[in-house]
Design a protein around this motif. Structure first.
Motif, mmCIF file in Angstrom:
data_model
loop_
_atom_site.group_PDB
_atom_site.id
_atom_site.type_symbol
_atom_site.label_atom_id
_atom_site.label_comp_id
_atom_site.label_asym_id
_atom_site.label_seq_id
_atom_site.Cartn_x
_atom_site.Cartn_y
_atom_site.Cartn_z
ATOM 1 N N HIS A 27 0.836 -1.205 0.000
ATOM 2 C CA HIS A 27 0.000 0.000 0.000
ATOM 3 C C HIS A 27 0.870 1.254 0.000
ATOM 4 O O HIS A 27 0.588 2.223 -0.719
ATOM 5 C CB HIS A 27 -0.919 -0.021 1.226
ATOM 6 C CG HIS A 27 -1.558 1.290 1.539
ATOM 7 N ND1 HIS A 27 -2.732 1.714 0.938
ATOM 8 C CD2 HIS A 27 -1.196 2.286 2.398
ATOM 9 C CE1 HIS A 27 -3.057 2.911 1.403
ATOM 10 N NE2 HIS A 27 -2.148 3.282 2.299
ATOM 11 N N PHE A 28 1.935 1.250 0.791
ATOM 12 C CA PHE A 28 2.823 2.415 0.863
ATOM 13 C C PHE A 28 3.763 2.481 -0.336
ATOM 14 O O PHE A 28 3.998 3.556 -0.894
ATOM 15 C CB PHE A 28 3.629 2.364 2.164
ATOM 16 C CG PHE A 28 2.798 2.509 3.398
ATOM 17 C CD1 PHE A 28 2.346 3.751 3.805
ATOM 18 C CD2 PHE A 28 2.438 1.400 4.145
ATOM 19 C CE1 PHE A 28 1.557 3.900 4.945
ATOM 20 C CE2 PHE A 28 1.660 1.526 5.283
ATOM 21 C CZ PHE A 28 1.218 2.775 5.683
ATOM 22 N N THR A 29 4.265 1.325 -0.751
ATOM 23 C CA THR A 29 5.205 1.288 -1.871
ATOM 24 C C THR A 29 4.543 1.733 -3.164
ATOM 25 O O THR A 29 5.096 2.547 -3.929
ATOM 26 C CB THR A 29 5.774 -0.133 -2.044
ATOM 27 O OG1 THR A 29 6.405 -0.549 -0.832
ATOM 28 C CG2 THR A 29 6.781 -0.175 -3.187
ATOM 29 N N GLN A 30 3.364 1.225 -3.431
ATOM 30 C CA GLN A 30 2.663 1.554 -4.675
ATOM 31 C C GLN A 30 2.278 3.022 -4.750
ATOM 32 O O GLN A 30 2.181 3.586 -5.843
ATOM 33 C CB GLN A 30 1.417 0.667 -4.803
ATOM 34 C CG GLN A 30 1.738 -0.802 -5.030
ATOM 35 C CD GLN A 30 0.521 -1.708 -4.841
ATOM 36 O OE1 GLN A 30 -0.600 -1.232 -4.581
ATOM 37 N NE2 GLN A 30 0.723 -3.007 -4.969
ATOM 38 N N ARG A 31 2.064 3.641 -3.623
ATOM 39 C CA ARG A 31 1.694 5.070 -3.593
ATOM 40 C C ARG A 31 2.896 5.973 -3.362
ATOM 41 O O ARG A 31 2.760 7.187 -3.300
ATOM 42 C CB ARG A 31 0.634 5.301 -2.502
ATOM 43 C CG ARG A 31 -0.718 4.684 -2.849
ATOM 44 C CD ARG A 31 -1.601 4.529 -1.632
ATOM 45 N NE ARG A 31 -2.911 3.966 -1.967
ATOM 46 C CZ ARG A 31 -3.106 2.674 -2.218
ATOM 47 N NH1 ARG A 31 -2.094 1.818 -2.176
ATOM 48 N NH2 ARG A 31 -4.314 2.233 -2.529
ATOM 49 N N ASN A 32 4.062 5.335 -3.190
ATOM 50 C CA ASN A 32 5.309 6.067 -2.966
ATOM 51 C C ASN A 32 5.191 7.027 -1.776
ATOM 52 O O ASN A 32 5.566 8.199 -1.844
ATOM 53 C CB ASN A 32 5.725 6.835 -4.225
ATOM 54 C CG ASN A 32 7.161 7.323 -4.160
ATOM 55 O OD1 ASN A 32 8.010 6.718 -3.496
ATOM 56 N ND2 ASN A 32 7.442 8.431 -4.823
ATOM 57 N N ILE A 33 4.634 6.499 -0.682
ATOM 58 C CA ILE A 33 4.491 7.299 0.536
ATOM 59 C C ILE A 33 5.172 6.582 1.691
ATOM 60 O O ILE A 33 5.351 5.360 1.671
ATOM 61 C CB ILE A 33 3.010 7.573 0.893
ATOM 62 C CG1 ILE A 33 2.240 6.255 1.065
ATOM 63 C CG2 ILE A 33 2.356 8.459 -0.158
ATOM 64 C CD1 ILE A 33 0.799 6.434 1.509
#
Length: 358
Positions: A27-33
């Protein structure tokens, strides 16, 4: 139920937890957050700290009449709990920044509010690792007034624990400040898994911060506020009981409700640590954004226990992932509709614990 069908451990091939971690971090990796604090969280930190300081200064200013003083004592108590839940709690979990000094600095807000960050981290880490395990989770440790776990020995005094709870929860912060911290640092009342000795520097820090607390919260107000000693004491108690109730119910009720599992220390069988968190934890009022804002996402207690290293600002976003994966593996995902239903369930659970004699 009181005894789960598993003992506590962390097997390396936990399919549920492995899949859950993969999806949450994707979830964080795909949104680059980052999973640490974002801009909204830093704004919240500023708001909570500013609200605490400004309310405190307003009380000291002499501009308020007696009625307003008592009203703002309640508001100050809300901000004390707000800073405790949003600033100190996240900071001591290391979720604000990858830089340890940033988390450490913000974590000292707990010491300024009267508690002790060093002791809190020890007890709270035990609580996260051994949630609702009798003899290991310090949050449900055996005591003379409240029987949190039905696996603890039964005492006749527990018949009155509903009344005891009302008093103890209100006085929770005062007990921590003036009693528990000193007993634990000087080993007068050992906590589960508490070190036998504490570093001298931590003892000195505790004493210095306690002196600073007395200066900020007692000496300065008595010298600047135009109130009698009796009126000050009433306002001081109002502030601390307000904060005490907010903190105690938000930390205790999500682990002591009607469906909660309680267990004994680990045995020969194995089971998922992550599943254990789901059996012993409940979310509540997840639709209420103002409440979520003030209590630091602790209404998403399940997500917090599964991912304490992730900043609380992200809990709502990952909650649907946790719920979906839990249901896939036929694991519970307890949710209480609102805070009242959680507190009601908490009282029912404690009433049951008071009556059970194993």
């Amino acid at each position: 139920m009181t005894k789960p069908l598993y003992s506590f451990s962390i097997p390396g091939d936990d399919q549920f937890y492995n899949e859950l971690k993969a999806k949450v971090y994707a979830h964080f990796t795909q949104r680059n957050i980052s999973s640490k604090a974002n801009g909204a969280m830093w704004v919240k930190i500023i708001f909570m700290l500013s609200g605490l300081v400004l309310t405190y200064l307003l009380l000291l200013s002499g501009m308020l009449n007696k009625t307003q003083l008592f009203i703002f004592s309640i508001i100050l108590g809300v901000f004390v709990a707000g800073v405790g839940c949003n600033v100190a709690h996240d900071a001591l979990h290391g979720t604000f920044s990858k830089k340890k000094w940033v988390n450490r600095l913000l974590g000292y807000s707990m010491d300024i509010l009267g508690s002790n960050s060093y002791l809190w981290k020890i007890n709270h880490n035990n609580h996260h690792f051994y949630t609702n395990i009798a003899g290991l989770d310090g949050d449900i440790r055996e005591n003379a007034l409240i029987r949190f776990s039905p696996l603890h020995p039964h005492k006749r005094t527990y018949r009155f624990q509903a009344l005891s709870l009302i008093v103890v929860y209100g006085a929770f912060l005062l007990l921590v400040i003036y009693s528990f911290n000193f007993m634990h640092i000087f080993r007068k009342a050992p906590q589960p898994n508490m070190p036998k000795t504490h570093p001298v520097k931590e003892i000195l820090k505790l004493l210095l911060f306690k002196a600073l607390y007395v200066f900020i919260w007692i000496i300065l107000p008595l010298n600047f506020m135009s109130v009698s000693a009796g009126e000050f004491i009433i306002g001081y108690l109002i502030m601390n009981f307000t904060a005490g109730y907010l903190l105690a119910f938000n930390f205790m009720a999500p682990h002591n409700f009607e469906e909660t599992y309680y267990s004994v220390p680990p045995g020969a069988d194995t089971a998922s640590w992550a599943a254990h968190q789901l059996y012993t934890t409940a979310n509540f009022t997840t639709w209420n954004k103002p409440l979520e804002y003030f209590i630091g996402g602790l209404n998403f207690q399940i997500e917090h226990h599964l991912f304490p290293q992730i900043c609380s600002i992200h809990y709502p976003d990952i909650s649907h992932i946790v719920k979906t994966v839990a249901h896939k593996y036929n694991l519970p995902y307890y949710e209480k509709r609102n805070f009242i239903s959680l507190v009601t369930s908490h009282f029912i659970r404690l009433r049951q614990n008071a009556e059970i004699n194993i």
